[in-house]
Design a protein around this motif. Sequence first.
Motif, PDB file in Angstrom:
ATOM      1  N   ILE A   1      30.061  35.063  32.964  1.00 36.56           N
ATOM      2  CA  ILE A   1      30.274  35.378  34.379  1.00 36.56           C
ATOM      3  C   ILE A   1      30.977  36.727  34.493  1.00 36.56           C
ATOM      4  O   ILE A   1      31.930  37.008  33.766  1.00 36.56           O
ATOM      5  CB  ILE A   1      31.123  34.283  35.065  1.00 36.56           C
ATOM      6  N   VAL A   2      30.496  37.559  35.389  1.00 37.09           N
ATOM      7  CA  VAL A   2      31.138  38.842  35.694  1.00 37.09           C
ATOM      8  C   VAL A   2      31.587  38.759  37.146  1.00 37.09           C
ATOM      9  O   VAL A   2      30.786  38.810  38.064  1.00 37.09           O
ATOM     10  CB  VAL A   2      30.169  40.028  35.475  1.00 37.09           C
ATOM     11  N   ARG A   3      32.890  38.608  37.321  1.00 37.40           N
ATOM     12  CA  ARG A   3      33.436  38.339  38.662  1.00 37.40           C
ATOM     13  C   ARG A   3      34.740  39.081  38.878  1.00 37.40           C
ATOM     14  O   ARG A   3      35.469  39.373  37.937  1.00 37.40           O
ATOM     15  CB  ARG A   3      33.704  36.837  38.827  1.00 37.40           C
ATOM     16  N   ALA A   4      34.998  39.366  40.147  1.00 37.73           N
ATOM     17  CA  ALA A   4      36.310  39.891  40.523  1.00 37.73           C
ATOM     18  C   ALA A   4      37.140  38.796  41.177  1.00 37.73           C
ATOM     19  O   ALA A   4      38.193  39.068  41.750  1.00 37.73           O
ATOM     20  CB  ALA A   4      36.147  41.058  41.484  1.00 37.73           C
ATOM     21  N   ASP A   5      36.670  37.575  41.059  1.00 39.46           N
ATOM     22  CA  ASP A   5      37.262  36.449  41.782  1.00 39.46           C
ATOM     23  C   ASP A   5      38.410  35.845  40.988  1.00 39.46           C
ATOM     24  O   ASP A   5      38.231  34.950  40.160  1.00 39.46           O
ATOM     25  CB  ASP A   5      36.184  35.400  42.057  1.00 39.46           C
ATOM     26  N   TYR A   6      39.611  36.347  41.251  1.00 37.31           N
ATOM     27  CA  TYR A   6      40.819  35.882  40.589  1.00 37.31           C
ATOM     28  C   TYR A   6      41.886  35.583  41.627  1.00 37.31           C
ATOM     29  O   TYR A   6      41.947  36.230  42.678  1.00 37.31           O
ATOM     30  CB  TYR A   6      41.357  36.947  39.629  1.00 37.31           C
ATOM     31  N   SER A   7      42.768  34.633  41.272  1.00 32.98           N
ATOM     32  CA  SER A   7      43.901  34.369  42.160  1.00 32.98           C
ATOM     33  C   SER A   7      44.988  35.423  41.976  1.00 32.98           C
ATOM     34  O   SER A   7      45.867  35.558  42.825  1.00 32.98           O
ATOM     35  CB  SER A   7      44.475  32.976  41.898  1.00 32.98           C
ATOM     36  N   HIS A   8      44.943  36.167  40.845  1.00 27.95           N
ATOM     37  CA  HIS A   8      45.916  37.234  40.581  1.00 27.95           C
ATOM     38  C   HIS A   8      45.294  38.573  40.989  1.00 27.95           C
ATOM     39  O   HIS A   8      44.268  38.987  40.452  1.00 27.95           O
ATOM     40  CB  HIS A   8      46.286  37.259  39.103  1.00 27.95           C
ATOM     41  N   PRO A   9      45.891  39.302  41.927  1.00 25.40           N
ATOM     42  CA  PRO A   9      45.273  40.520  42.459  1.00 25.40           C
ATOM     43  C   PRO A   9      45.083  41.632  41.427  1.00 25.40           C
ATOM     44  O   PRO A   9      44.197  42.470  41.586  1.00 25.40           O
ATOM     45  CB  PRO A   9      46.234  40.955  43.576  1.00 25.40           C
ATOM     46  N   VAL A  10      45.907  41.683  40.376  1.00 24.87           N
ATOM     47  CA  VAL A  10      45.758  42.738  39.372  1.00 24.87           C
ATOM     48  C   VAL A  10      44.424  42.593  38.638  1.00 24.87           C
ATOM     49  O   VAL A  10      43.727  43.579  38.386  1.00 24.87           O
ATOM     50  CB  VAL A  10      46.938  42.713  38.378  1.00 24.87           C
ATOM     51  N   TYR A  11      44.047  41.354  38.287  1.00 22.00           N
ATOM     52  CA  TYR A  11      42.761  41.136  37.624  1.00 22.00           C
ATOM     53  C   TYR A  11      41.598  41.368  38.579  1.00 22.00           C
ATOM     54  O   TYR A  11      40.538  41.849  38.183  1.00 22.00           O
ATOM     55  CB  TYR A  11      42.703  39.731  37.030  1.00 22.00           C
ATOM     56  N   THR A  12      41.794  41.025  39.838  1.00 23.45           N
ATOM     57  CA  THR A  12      40.754  41.301  40.837  1.00 23.45           C
ATOM     58  C   THR A  12      40.452  42.794  40.900  1.00 23.45           C
ATOM     59  O   THR A  12      39.293  43.213  40.886  1.00 23.45           O
ATOM     60  CB  THR A  12      41.199  40.793  42.222  1.00 23.45           C
ATOM     61  N   LYS A  13      41.496  43.593  40.935  1.00 23.33           N
ATOM     62  CA  LYS A  13      41.337  45.059  41.011  1.00 23.33           C
ATOM     63  C   LYS A  13      40.670  45.616  39.766  1.00 23.33           C
ATOM     64  O   LYS A  13      39.747  46.443  39.850  1.00 23.33           O
ATOM     65  CB  LYS A  13      42.711  45.693  41.209  1.00 23.33           C
ATOM     66  N   LEU A  14      41.108  45.153  38.593  1.00 20.50           N
ATOM     67  CA  LEU A  14      40.530  45.652  37.343  1.00 20.50           C
ATOM     68  C   LEU A  14      39.085  45.207  37.188  1.00 20.50           C
ATOM     69  O   LEU A  14      38.220  45.986  36.757  1.00 20.50           O
ATOM     70  CB  LEU A  14      41.363  45.164  36.155  1.00 20.50           C
ATOM     71  N   ALA A  15      38.793  43.960  37.542  1.00 16.75           N
ATOM     72  CA  ALA A  15      37.419  43.466  37.454  1.00 16.75           C
ATOM     73  C   ALA A  15      36.507  44.200  38.423  1.00 16.75           C
ATOM     74  O   ALA A  15      35.338  44.455  38.118  1.00 16.75           O
ATOM     75  CB  ALA A  15      37.383  41.965  37.727  1.00 16.75           C
ATOM     76  N   ASP A  16      37.031  44.562  39.577  1.00 14.66           N
ATOM     77  CA  ASP A  16      36.235  45.317  40.545  1.00 14.66           C
ATOM     78  C   ASP A  16      35.819  46.666  39.958  1.00 14.66           C
ATOM     79  O   ASP A  16      34.682  47.120  40.138  1.00 14.66           O
ATOM     80  CB  ASP A  16      37.037  45.515  41.832  1.00 14.66           C
ATOM     81  N   ALA A  17      36.734  47.311  39.217  1.00 12.64           N
ATOM     82  CA  ALA A  17      36.416  48.587  38.561  1.00 12.64           C
ATOM     83  C   ALA A  17      35.371  48.383  37.470  1.00 12.64           C
ATOM     84  O   ALA A  17      34.465  49.207  37.286  1.00 12.64           O
ATOM     85  CB  ALA A  17      37.679  49.210  37.977  1.00 12.64           C
TER      86      ALA A  17
END
Length: 439
Positions: free
Chosen positions: A54-70
Amino acid sequence: MALPPKILIVGGGVFGLSTALSLSRRHPTSEVTVLEASPTIPNPEGSSVDASRIVRADYSHPVYTKLADAAIERWRNTEWGAEDNRYIQSGLLLVYPEGNTNGKEYARKSYNNVKELGNDVELLPSKKDVLRVAHAYGEELNVAGGYVNWGSGWSDAEAGVRYAKKLLDTEGKVTFKTGEVKSLLYADQPAGTSQRKVTGVLLENGSSLTADLVVLATGAWTGKLVDLRGRALSTGQAVAFVQISDEEQRRLENMPTILNFATGFFIIPPRKNLLKIARHAYGYVNPKNVPVPGVEGETMEVSLPEPGVPVPLEGEEALRSALRNLLPSMGDRPFIQTRVCWYTDTPDGHFIITYHPDHPNLFLATGGSGHGYKFLPVLGDKIVDAMEGKLEPELGEIWKWPAAVVGEFEGDGSRSGAKGLRLMDELAKTKKAQRKGVL
């Protein structure tokens, strides 16, 4: 911070290859060597080797969301995601069953984080809404609600790792060697200090490799090279594959990946008539007695991977139940293959990307906790930033050398299932059940 001229990276998976790419480009005068236990990359026993991740930006922790978005921007718009199904943007459907507050809360936080980034997300407050975007899963789908992120997708993990290796081979700046590490090599400890220099690695065949800086990107095998008790734990996760028809392939291949945060089970859209179902859970442990690294005559018990074993009956039954729940029409379809995929779990699900506090020239890049692959296009730069002392504070804080935790790991809130399942015990129960079945 200037890096030394001779750098050895142990491990040729996601963490090791991404680090090698960034090091070879940013420090072209350094001599970079990657040591991999397998003669082939991807390693058949590694975590990122099967059909999909799975390649997702869907995290409860915003830092991982931001990094995954990049990272997703790279998967979507560069050669990282081109051809070979290296990235398919079919969306990610995150659901929770009726009455499960933990799954619903994780989904709520995750939804808010990706919504804030401007992702194309759609809240699905009822089962009817879920079926509207994933009708192929059928009316018997047991969910209460969730959301869909159309900006997420999945990737062929083996193809992604193979592409990273191809880049390194083409650029020709990194040397690859094959060998299994037995232990680290240490210099004599200076009097009056706890600091001890690592000079290289000793291989199982008796030979050795030396370096000015050693990077351990050894995933679930790291626990036998560095004492990570209370800081990281190798766990085996259940994965199975189902053969499907051409008609079923056409019906499901463009559906979003479905992930149940409450149970940890997920189904990724099929390719080549194979449907994958897996469990993101607390997993199996496999305790082994090994020498305490760097300490003469002492042993410790740590969990280590057991290559080549099938999923125990407990896992098969759990996967079967989840398949009946998520895709009832295939609930009784036989599994044509099962495997145990090994994670390097940390207490809070954070990576460990930092220098070892007692060995200043030993760097750890591990602790993937089952969610490292998606960051492949951007992870190496962050690892090298950490080596140079330039890592953003928000990442440095969560990837620092962790304090030891006593007791069970809780993870990041996305795990499920029983805790403390012992792999060999469960395999023994499986054999006993099979013998009874024959009688």
